[in-house]
Design a protein around this motif. Structure first.
Motif, PDB file in Angstrom:
ATOM      1  N   ASN A   4       0.845  -1.188   0.000  1.00 47.00           N
ATOM      2  CA  ASN A   4       0.000   0.000   0.000  1.00 47.00           C
ATOM      3  C   ASN A   4       0.882   1.240   0.000  1.00 47.00           C
ATOM      4  O   ASN A   4       1.944   1.259   0.625  1.00 47.00           O
ATOM      5  CB  ASN A   4      -0.900   0.028   1.239  1.00 47.00           C
ATOM      6  CG  ASN A   4      -1.961  -1.036   1.190  1.00 47.00           C
ATOM      7  OD1 ASN A   4      -2.410  -1.438   0.115  1.00 47.00           O
ATOM      8  ND2 ASN A   4      -2.388  -1.506   2.345  1.00 47.00           N
ATOM      9  N   ILE A   5       0.428   2.276  -0.720  1.00 44.71           N
ATOM     10  CA  ILE A   5       1.120   3.557  -0.723  1.00 44.71           C
ATOM     11  C   ILE A   5       0.090   4.651  -0.461  1.00 44.71           C
ATOM     12  O   ILE A   5      -1.108   4.449  -0.632  1.00 44.71           O
ATOM     13  CB  ILE A   5       1.867   3.826  -2.050  1.00 44.71           C
ATOM     14  CG1 ILE A   5       0.877   3.915  -3.221  1.00 44.71           C
ATOM     15  CG2 ILE A   5       2.913   2.764  -2.317  1.00 44.71           C
ATOM     16  CD1 ILE A   5       1.515   4.409  -4.513  1.00 44.71           C
ATOM     17  N   THR A   6       0.578   5.786  -0.057  1.00 41.15           N
ATOM     18  CA  THR A   6      -0.289   6.932   0.181  1.00 41.15           C
ATOM     19  C   THR A   6       0.069   8.018  -0.812  1.00 41.15           C
ATOM     20  O   THR A   6       1.241   8.341  -0.982  1.00 41.15           O
ATOM     21  CB  THR A   6      -0.101   7.460   1.623  1.00 41.15           C
ATOM     22  OG1 THR A   6      -0.398   6.393   2.539  1.00 41.15           O
ATOM     23  CG2 THR A   6      -1.015   8.637   1.888  1.00 41.15           C
ATOM     24  N   LEU A   7      -0.948   8.572  -1.466  1.00 44.23           N
ATOM     25  CA  LEU A   7      -0.741   9.647  -2.424  1.00 44.23           C
ATOM     26  C   LEU A   7      -1.513  10.878  -1.985  1.00 44.23           C
ATOM     27  O   LEU A   7      -2.620  10.763  -1.463  1.00 44.23           O
ATOM     28  CB  LEU A   7      -1.243   9.242  -3.819  1.00 44.23           C
ATOM     29  CG  LEU A   7      -0.568   8.057  -4.484  1.00 44.23           C
ATOM     30  CD1 LEU A   7      -1.298   7.693  -5.770  1.00 44.23           C
ATOM     31  CD2 LEU A   7       0.888   8.377  -4.786  1.00 44.23           C
ATOM     32  N   ALA A   8      -0.955  12.027  -2.219  1.00 44.90           N
ATOM     33  CA  ALA A   8      -1.662  13.283  -1.971  1.00 44.90           C
ATOM     34  C   ALA A   8      -2.144  13.783  -3.327  1.00 44.90           C
ATOM     35  O   ALA A   8      -1.343  14.112  -4.201  1.00 44.90           O
ATOM     36  CB  ALA A   8      -0.737  14.294  -1.312  1.00 44.90           C
ATOM     37  N   ILE A   9      -3.480  13.805  -3.514  1.00 42.61           N
ATOM     38  CA  ILE A   9      -4.083  14.186  -4.784  1.00 42.61           C
ATOM     39  C   ILE A   9      -5.156  15.228  -4.529  1.00 42.61           C
ATOM     40  O   ILE A   9      -5.938  15.101  -3.578  1.00 42.61           O
ATOM     41  CB  ILE A   9      -4.705  12.953  -5.485  1.00 42.61           C
ATOM     42  CG1 ILE A   9      -3.637  11.905  -5.767  1.00 42.61           C
ATOM     43  CG2 ILE A   9      -5.386  13.347  -6.783  1.00 42.61           C
ATOM     44  CD1 ILE A   9      -4.180  10.617  -6.337  1.00 42.61           C
ATOM     45  N   ASP A  10      -5.188  16.218  -5.389  1.00 43.20           N
ATOM     46  CA  ASP A  10      -6.210  17.245  -5.314  1.00 43.20           C
ATOM     47  C   ASP A  10      -7.596  16.579  -5.342  1.00 43.20           C
ATOM     48  O   ASP A  10      -7.842  15.661  -6.120  1.00 43.20           O
ATOM     49  CB  ASP A  10      -6.041  18.194  -6.499  1.00 43.20           C
ATOM     50  CG  ASP A  10      -7.078  19.288  -6.497  1.00 43.20           C
ATOM     51  OD1 ASP A  10      -6.985  20.178  -5.635  1.00 43.20           O
ATOM     52  OD2 ASP A  10      -7.980  19.224  -7.356  1.00 43.20           O
ATOM     53  N   GLU A  11      -8.491  17.042  -4.499  1.00 42.19           N
ATOM     54  CA  GLU A  11      -9.819  16.441  -4.367  1.00 42.19           C
ATOM     55  C   GLU A  11     -10.592  16.466  -5.683  1.00 42.19           C
ATOM     56  O   GLU A  11     -11.250  15.484  -6.046  1.00 42.19           O
ATOM     57  CB  GLU A  11     -10.610  17.158  -3.274  1.00 42.19           C
ATOM     58  CG  GLU A  11     -11.875  16.440  -2.886  1.00 42.19           C
ATOM     59  CD  GLU A  11     -12.541  17.094  -1.683  1.00 42.19           C
ATOM     60  OE1 GLU A  11     -13.757  16.928  -1.571  1.00 42.19           O
ATOM     61  OE2 GLU A  11     -11.858  17.748  -0.885  1.00 42.19           O
ATOM     62  N   ASP A  12     -10.508  17.566  -6.412  1.00 40.77           N
ATOM     63  CA  ASP A  12     -11.207  17.675  -7.693  1.00 40.77           C
ATOM     64  C   ASP A  12     -10.661  16.648  -8.692  1.00 40.77           C
ATOM     65  O   ASP A  12     -11.423  16.002  -9.410  1.00 40.77           O
ATOM     66  CB  ASP A  12     -11.063  19.097  -8.239  1.00 40.77           C
ATOM     67  CG  ASP A  12     -11.878  19.322  -9.487  1.00 40.77           C
ATOM     68  OD1 ASP A  12     -13.086  18.988  -9.476  1.00 40.77           O
ATOM     69  OD2 ASP A  12     -11.313  19.816 -10.473  1.00 40.77           O
ATOM     70  N   LEU A  13      -9.352  16.504  -8.726  1.00 46.48           N
ATOM     71  CA  LEU A  13      -8.738  15.524  -9.608  1.00 46.48           C
ATOM     72  C   LEU A  13      -9.172  14.108  -9.225  1.00 46.48           C
ATOM     73  O   LEU A  13      -9.489  13.292 -10.095  1.00 46.48           O
ATOM     74  CB  LEU A  13      -7.215  15.641  -9.568  1.00 46.48           C
ATOM     75  CG  LEU A  13      -6.438  14.614 -10.384  1.00 46.48           C
ATOM     76  CD1 LEU A  13      -6.811  14.693 -11.869  1.00 46.48           C
ATOM     77  CD2 LEU A  13      -4.938  14.812 -10.194  1.00 46.48           C
ATOM     78  N   LEU A  14      -9.189  13.818  -7.941  1.00 48.15           N
ATOM     79  CA  LEU A  14      -9.606  12.490  -7.485  1.00 48.15           C
ATOM     80  C   LEU A  14     -11.058  12.208  -7.889  1.00 48.15           C
ATOM     81  O   LEU A  14     -11.378  11.106  -8.350  1.00 48.15           O
ATOM     82  CB  LEU A  14      -9.437  12.360  -5.970  1.00 48.15           C
ATOM     83  CG  LEU A  14      -9.813  11.002  -5.373  1.00 48.15           C
ATOM     84  CD1 LEU A  14      -9.029   9.869  -6.033  1.00 48.15           C
ATOM     85  CD2 LEU A  14      -9.583  11.023  -3.875  1.00 48.15           C
ATOM     86  N   ASP A  15     -11.923  13.206  -7.755  1.00 47.72           N
ATOM     87  CA  ASP A  15     -13.320  13.023  -8.175  1.00 47.72           C
ATOM     88  C   ASP A  15     -13.403  12.708  -9.667  1.00 47.72           C
ATOM     89  O   ASP A  15     -14.149  11.819 -10.086  1.00 47.72           O
ATOM     90  CB  ASP A  15     -14.146  14.277  -7.863  1.00 47.72           C
ATOM     91  CG  ASP A  15     -14.400  14.464  -6.374  1.00 47.72           C
ATOM     92  OD1 ASP A  15     -14.266  13.474  -5.615  1.00 47.72           O
ATOM     93  OD2 ASP A  15     -14.727  15.599  -5.975  1.00 47.72           O
TER      94      ASP A  15
END
Length: 94
Positions: A4-15
């Motif tokens: 497992n990894i953790t990514l920081a992604i903009d909420e709009d991009l993730l949506d």
């Protein structure tokens, strides 16, 4: 073994990625994994191509040097037809 990894992604991009994943009937996780696999394969392919071109140019340089020594300074350093014949002979096609 999967990690497992953790990514920081903009909420709009993730949506937008979730919508895209749903349209493709897959998951964001699968899309990220596929992207990573594609990038690793692409990099390996580029490295293999660069190595192959390097070997080809080294062979051309070596053949040109041998030919220059054999024929003297009057001959051109590189003869395309002679190089083609040498390559075809190496591959057993002539």
């Amino acid at each position: 073994m999967a990690k497992n990894i953790t990514l920081a992604i903009d909420e709009d991009l993730l949506d937008k990625m979730r919508v895209l994943a749903a349209m493709r009937r897959t998951s964001v996780n699968a899309m990220v994994r596929d992207f990573f696999e594609h990038e690793v394969k692409r990099e390996a392919t580029q490295a293999n191509r660069a190595e192959a071109w390097g070997r080809l140019f080294e062979a051309a340089d070596n053949n040109a040097e041998r030919r220059s020594r054999r024929l003297g300074d009057e001959a051109p350093l590189f003869d395309r037809e002679l190089f083609y014949e040498e390559v075809m002979r190496e591959r057993g096609l002539l």
